[in-house]
Design a protein around this motif. Structure first.
Motif, PDB file in Angstrom:
ATOM      1  N   SER A  72       0.823  -1.211   0.000  1.00  0.00           N
ATOM      2  CA  SER A  72       0.000   0.000   0.000  1.00  0.00           C
ATOM      3  C   SER A  72       0.860   1.266   0.000  1.00  0.00           C
ATOM      4  O   SER A  72       1.912   1.316   0.631  1.00  0.00           O
ATOM      5  N   ASP A  73       0.406   2.291  -0.710  1.00  0.00           N
ATOM      6  CA  ASP A  73       1.107   3.573  -0.640  1.00  0.00           C
ATOM      7  C   ASP A  73       0.228   4.643   0.027  1.00  0.00           C
ATOM      8  O   ASP A  73       0.366   5.829  -0.219  1.00  0.00           O
ATOM      9  N   VAL A  74      -0.685   4.174   0.891  1.00  0.00           N
ATOM     10  CA  VAL A  74      -1.519   5.112   1.646  1.00  0.00           C
ATOM     11  C   VAL A  74      -0.612   6.070   2.439  1.00  0.00           C
ATOM     12  O   VAL A  74       0.427   5.647   2.952  1.00  0.00           O
ATOM     13  N   PRO A  75      -0.940   7.361   2.504  1.00  0.00           N
ATOM     14  CA  PRO A  75      -0.096   8.286   3.261  1.00  0.00           C
ATOM     15  C   PRO A  75      -0.023   7.909   4.748  1.00  0.00           C
ATOM     16  O   PRO A  75      -1.032   7.534   5.336  1.00  0.00           O
ATOM     17  N   VAL A  76       1.189   8.003   5.300  1.00  0.00           N
ATOM     18  CA  VAL A  76       1.398   7.672   6.714  1.00  0.00           C
ATOM     19  C   VAL A  76       2.135   8.818   7.402  1.00  0.00           C
ATOM     20  O   VAL A  76       3.169   9.272   6.910  1.00  0.00           O
ATOM     21  N   ILE A  77       1.591   9.293   8.513  1.00  0.00           N
ATOM     22  CA  ILE A  77       2.315  10.244   9.367  1.00  0.00           C
ATOM     23  C   ILE A  77       2.690   9.509  10.648  1.00  0.00           C
ATOM     24  O   ILE A  77       1.836   8.943  11.322  1.00  0.00           O
ATOM     25  N   LEU A 109      -0.816  19.133  13.588  1.00  0.00           N
ATOM     26  CA  LEU A 109      -1.191  17.865  12.954  1.00  0.00           C
ATOM     27  C   LEU A 109      -2.174  18.110  11.805  1.00  0.00           C
ATOM     28  O   LEU A 109      -2.015  17.583  10.704  1.00  0.00           O
ATOM     29  N   LEU A 110      -3.169  18.959  12.036  1.00  0.00           N
ATOM     30  CA  LEU A 110      -4.164  19.249  10.996  1.00  0.00           C
ATOM     31  C   LEU A 110      -3.502  19.865   9.769  1.00  0.00           C
ATOM     32  O   LEU A 110      -3.826  19.523   8.635  1.00  0.00           O
ATOM     33  N   ALA A 111      -2.535  20.764  10.024  1.00  0.00           N
ATOM     34  CA  ALA A 111      -1.836  21.406   8.908  1.00  0.00           C
ATOM     35  C   ALA A 111      -1.084  20.365   8.084  1.00  0.00           C
ATOM     36  O   ALA A 111      -1.102  20.378   6.854  1.00  0.00           O
ATOM     37  N   ARG A 112      -0.424  19.431   8.775  1.00  0.00           N
ATOM     38  CA  ARG A 112       0.343  18.409   8.045  1.00  0.00           C
ATOM     39  C   ARG A 112      -0.554  17.470   7.253  1.00  0.00           C
ATOM     40  O   ARG A 112      -0.213  17.017   6.168  1.00  0.00           O
ATOM     41  N   ILE A 113      -1.690  17.175   7.823  1.00  0.00           N
ATOM     42  CA  ILE A 113      -2.650  16.325   7.100  1.00  0.00           C
ATOM     43  C   ILE A 113      -3.111  17.032   5.823  1.00  0.00           C
ATOM     44  O   ILE A 113      -3.159  16.438   4.751  1.00  0.00           O
ATOM     45  N   ARG A 114      -3.401  18.326   5.954  1.00  0.00           N
ATOM     46  CA  ARG A 114      -3.848  19.079   4.769  1.00  0.00           C
ATOM     47  C   ARG A 114      -2.774  19.102   3.692  1.00  0.00           C
ATOM     48  O   ARG A 114      -3.057  18.947   2.513  1.00  0.00           O
ATOM     49  N   VAL A 115      -1.502  19.274   4.105  1.00  0.00           N
ATOM     50  CA  VAL A 115      -0.400  19.308   3.144  1.00  0.00           C
ATOM     51  C   VAL A 115      -0.340  17.989   2.375  1.00  0.00           C
ATOM     52  O   VAL A 115      -0.190  17.962   1.152  1.00  0.00           O
ATOM     53  N   ILE A 116      -0.481  16.889   3.081  1.00  0.00           N
ATOM     54  CA  ILE A 116      -0.391  15.575   2.427  1.00  0.00           C
ATOM     55  C   ILE A 116      -1.514  15.390   1.411  1.00  0.00           C
ATOM     56  O   ILE A 116      -1.281  14.951   0.289  1.00  0.00           O
ATOM     57  N   PHE A 117      -2.729  15.763   1.769  1.00  0.00           N
ATOM     58  CA  PHE A 117      -3.832  15.579   0.822  1.00  0.00           C
ATOM     59  C   PHE A 117      -3.694  16.506  -0.381  1.00  0.00           C
ATOM     60  O   PHE A 117      -4.013  16.135  -1.491  1.00  0.00           O
ATOM     61  N   LYS A 118      -3.193  17.704  -0.128  1.00  0.00           N
ATOM     62  CA  LYS A 118      -2.984  18.639  -1.226  1.00  0.00           C
ATOM     63  C   LYS A 118      -1.973  18.057  -2.222  1.00  0.00           C
ATOM     64  O   LYS A 118      -2.171  18.086  -3.420  1.00  0.00           O
ATOM     65  N   LYS A 119      -0.882  17.528  -1.676  1.00  0.00           N
ATOM     66  CA  LYS A 119       0.167  16.973  -2.518  1.00  0.00           C
ATOM     67  C   LYS A 119      -0.349  15.762  -3.293  1.00  0.00           C
ATOM     68  O   LYS A 119      -0.093  15.617  -4.481  1.00  0.00           O
ATOM     69  N   ARG A 120      -1.069  14.889  -2.607  1.00  0.00           N
ATOM     70  CA  ARG A 120      -1.628  13.699  -3.270  1.00  0.00           C
ATOM     71  C   ARG A 120      -2.536  14.084  -4.429  1.00  0.00           C
ATOM     72  O   ARG A 120      -2.461  13.526  -5.506  1.00  0.00           O
TER      73      ARG A 120
END
Ligand code: CA
Length: 226
Positions: A72-77, A109-120
């Protein structure tokens, strides 16, 4: 549909607090309290993001990540302890997308989650549609169109067009194209690429009265769209 997050964290207080905040932001959250259960749930493919503690009972977070990355390449923090530099390095090496140090501010944490979804989302937009000279290739639908008309390509013609479009404006030599289109172990006529190019030209260049694939004498082929 709500974005689903799997939170693998054995410290119940942190888990509950984080869950409340994420749900408040509109995310759907499921918790797992040990590495083995967490890995099982993560492998289900039901989640858009995994928050993964490192120090976990049964299986460590790093081991969970290593095993998860096989399928899986699901995003992981990763959630790491303060100053555990080795954890961060190992986590990123094992394929984590990001890490955050505990205790963390929920806003961070919320900011980092948003960054990951934006990038994806950006990656997906960029990789799933290719376009050159009015020819559009939809990789999800396995469909090539020009001016709204579907172009029927066989498997190798499709792969050849895809390689040239992915490397738009670069000249690809016949050997590179053979590897991409026929596979590295292909043994056969070296002019096979020329044959496919001729077929593609009949279907695109001739049909739409345009110059789609350019021959670069003595080198190979390119799609020039500058
Ligand atoms: Ca822990």
């Amino acid at each position: 549909m709500a974005v689903k997050i799997l939170l693998i964290e054995d410290e119940e207080k942190i888990a509950r607090f984080t869950e409340l905040e994420l749900v408040h932001e509109g995310y759907e959250v499921e918790k797992a309290f040990d590495g083995r259960t967490g890995l099982d749930r993560a492998e289900s493919g039901d989640f858009d993001l995994i928050l993964l503690d490192i120090m976990l009972p049964e299986l460590s977070g790093l081991e969970v990540l290593r095993r998860l990355r096989r399928t899986s390449d699901v995003p992981v923090i990763m959630l790491t302890a303060r100053d555990a530099v080795m954890d961060k390095v190992s986590g990123l090496d094992a394929g984590a997308d990001d890490y955050i140090t505990k205790p963390f501010a929920i806003e961070e944490l919320l900011a980092r989650i948003r960054v990951i979804f934006k990038k994806r989302n950006k990656d997906e937009r960029e990789t799933h549609i290719l376009e050159a000279k009015g020819v559009v290739m939809d990789l999800d639908r396995h469909e090539v169109t020009c001016r709204g008309e579907i172009i029927q390509l066989n498997h190798r013609e499709y792969e050849l067009v895809k390689t040239l479009m992915e490397n738009k404006n670069y000249v690809m030599n016949r050997e590179q194209l053979m590897n991409d289109v026929c596979g590295y172990n292909y043994v056969g006529e070296s002019n096979v690429i020329d044959v496919y190019v001729r077929y593609i030209r009949a279907k695109i260049d001739d049909h739409f009265k345009m110059k789609f694939i350019t021959t670069v004498r003595g080198v190979g082929y390119a799609i020039k769209d500058e």
